[in-house]
Design a protein around this motif. Structure first.
Motif, short mmCIF file in Angstrom:
data_model
loop_
_atom_site.label_atom_id
_atom_site.label_comp_id
_atom_site.label_asym_id
_atom_site.label_seq_id
_atom_site.Cartn_x
_atom_site.Cartn_y
_atom_site.Cartn_z
N THR A 140 3.35 5.76 -0.14
CA THR A 140 4.50 5.42 0.23
C THR A 140 5.40 6.50 1.15
O THR A 140 6.36 6.30 1.98
N GLU A 141 5.30 7.61 0.69
CA GLU A 141 5.89 8.85 1.37
C GLU A 141 5.44 8.69 2.89
O GLU A 141 6.58 8.73 3.69
N GLY A 142 4.24 8.83 2.97
CA GLY A 142 3.76 8.65 4.56
C GLY A 142 4.32 7.62 5.29
O GLY A 142 4.80 7.50 6.25
N LEU A 143 4.12 6.19 4.81
CA LEU A 143 4.42 5.29 5.60
C LEU A 143 6.12 5.12 5.76
O LEU A 143 6.47 4.54 6.85
N THR A 144 6.84 5.51 4.73
CA THR A 144 8.16 5.65 5.07
C THR A 144 8.74 6.78 6.09
O THR A 144 9.52 6.68 6.77
N LYS A 145 8.23 7.95 5.65
CA LYS A 145 8.66 9.20 6.22
C LYS A 145 8.37 9.29 7.81
O LYS A 145 9.18 9.61 8.72
N PHE A 146 7.12 8.74 8.07
CA PHE A 146 6.74 8.92 9.42
C PHE A 146 6.74 7.39 10.19
O PHE A 146 6.71 7.24 11.36
N THR A 172 -11.86 -4.21 -4.73
CA THR A 172 -12.79 -4.50 -5.86
C THR A 172 -12.42 -4.63 -7.25
O THR A 172 -12.82 -5.57 -8.04
N TYR A 173 -11.52 -3.66 -7.48
CA TYR A 173 -11.08 -3.59 -8.75
C TYR A 173 -9.64 -4.21 -9.01
O TYR A 173 -9.24 -4.04 -10.06
N GLY A 174 -9.18 -4.92 -8.06
CA GLY A 174 -7.98 -5.64 -8.04
C GLY A 174 -6.79 -4.37 -8.76
O GLY A 174 -5.94 -5.06 -9.37
N LEU A 175 -6.75 -3.52 -7.88
CA LEU A 175 -5.58 -2.33 -8.42
C LEU A 175 -4.36 -2.95 -7.88
O LEU A 175 -4.02 -3.30 -6.79
N LYS A 176 -3.25 -2.59 -8.66
CA LYS A 176 -1.92 -3.05 -8.28
C LYS A 176 -1.10 -1.89 -7.79
O LYS A 176 -1.01 -0.85 -8.58
N LEU A 177 -0.62 -2.05 -6.50
CA LEU A 177 0.16 -0.94 -6.03
C LEU A 177 1.53 -1.55 -5.34
O LEU A 177 1.52 -2.85 -5.42
N SER A 178 2.33 -0.82 -4.92
CA SER A 178 3.54 -0.97 -4.55
C SER A 178 3.39 -2.14 -3.20
O SER A 178 2.37 -2.08 -2.65
N VAL A 179 4.39 -2.83 -2.92
CA VAL A 179 4.23 -3.75 -1.59
C VAL A 179 4.04 -3.00 -0.35
O VAL A 179 3.17 -3.35 0.24
N ILE A 180 4.57 -1.69 -0.24
CA ILE A 180 4.40 -1.00 0.88
C ILE A 180 2.97 -0.33 0.97
O ILE A 180 2.28 -0.45 2.17
N SER A 181 2.52 0.07 -0.10
CA SER A 181 1.04 0.51 -0.01
C SER A 181 -0.04 -0.73 0.06
O SER A 181 -0.83 -0.44 0.82
N GLN A 182 0.47 -1.84 -0.56
CA GLN A 182 -0.51 -3.03 -0.31
C GLN A 182 -0.46 -3.28 1.03
O GLN A 182 -1.68 -3.73 1.63
N GLY A 183 0.49 -3.09 1.80
CA GLY A 183 0.58 -3.57 3.28
C GLY A 183 -0.47 -2.66 3.95
O GLY A 183 -1.15 -3.22 4.88
N TRP A 184 -0.56 -1.34 3.60
CA TRP A 184 -1.32 -0.51 4.41
C TRP A 184 -2.82 -0.89 3.87
O TRP A 184 -3.77 -0.85 5.03
N ILE A 185 -3.05 -1.15 2.71
CA ILE A 185 -4.42 -1.77 2.21
C ILE A 185 -4.84 -2.97 3.17
O ILE A 185 -5.93 -3.10 3.51
N ASP A 186 -3.70 -3.91 3.15
CA ASP A 186 -4.17 -5.13 4.03
C ASP A 186 -4.47 -4.89 5.36
O ASP A 186 -5.56 -5.44 5.93
N ARG A 187 -3.72 -4.08 5.93
CA ARG A 187 -3.94 -3.50 7.41
C ARG A 187 -5.28 -2.82 7.64
O ARG A 187 -6.13 -3.31 8.57
#
Ligand SMILES: N[C@@H](CCC(=O)N[C@@H](CS)C(=O)NCC(=O)O)C(=O)O
Length: 209
Positions: A140-146, A172-187
């Motif tokens: 979240t820090e990296g995605l917002t700061k940069f 694989t394990y269905g880990l739950k992360l914030s929307v912003i982090s999930q956006g990075w995972i999806d990309r």
């Protein structure tokens, strides 16, 4: 041209890091895949090409570079785009990659990389949640700061490569992360090189190691 020794794409998270870095940055290399031994240590087999008996290992002519972080730094000597060009983003990216390299033992142990299956965890222990929360905060820090779509800006760099296995683990394990982090995972999961890795991983022999 570089030669990169790796092991099974389904399991070898350390192999994925330099492989995805080279692929995503379009840097040519020869891939050498040596499968893990089934049910026993692969140390002796891997010693044939790697001084530590571990993968990944990069060969560049007379030069051998082992360990994923050293490999990233070695590639960066000839390819400046491995790290962000901006000094602040570069310092952050290097720190975050080093943190991945030296931390998150619980996540690595409990959620071992296995691209081809889906697993429901019985419980998320406080230790595992701590690792997930730290990664979520860092991303979240990296995605917002940069302000880019990648962790340290608008270009894919080594810090994205270092966290690439976590994208597979989250899936694989269905880990739950914030929307912003999930956006990075999806990309990440939609990157052609990540899809190529998964496609190859499902065709590999399954091993217990
Ligand atoms: N710190 C090393 C870790 C490398 C590592 O542990 N590789 C595993 C595969 S993902 C390995 O080669 N294991 C050998 C074995 O299981 O015998 C790096 O960053 O490259």
């Amino acid at each position: 041209m570089y030669t990169l020794w790796i092991a099974n794409k389904n399991y070898s998270s350390w192999s994925l890091r330099p492989w995805i870095l080279l692929k995503a940055l379009d840097i040519p290399f020869n891939e050498q895949l040596s499968y893990f031994e089934n049910g026993k240590s692969s140390h002796e087999k891997f010693k044939a090409f790697s001084p530590t008996g571990r993968v990944p290992c990069l060969i560049d002519g007379e030069i051998t570079v082992w360990d994923s972080l050293a490999i990233a730094e070695y590639i960066a000597e000839d390819h400046a785009q491995v790290w962000p060009l901006d000094k602040t983003a570069k310092a952050w990216a290097r720190s975050a990659a080093a943190e991945m390299h030296s931390s998150f033992a619980t996540l690595r142990q409990v959620c071992a990389m296995n691209c081809s299956i889906r697993i429901e965890l019985d419980e998320i222990t406080p230790e595992l949640q701590r690792d997930i929360d730290r990664i979520d905060a860092l991303w979240t820090e990296g995605l917002t700061k940069f302000g880019g779509k990648w962790l340290a800006g608008d270009k894919f760099t080594a810090v994205d490569a270092f966290y690439a296995p976590v994208a597979f683990r989250a899936q694989t394990y269905g880990l739950k992360l914030s929307v912003i982090s999930q956006g990075w995972i999806d990309r990440m999961l939609k990157l052609p090189a990540m899809m190529e890795w998964v496609e190859a991983s499902v065709k590999e022999p399954k091993v217990t190691h």
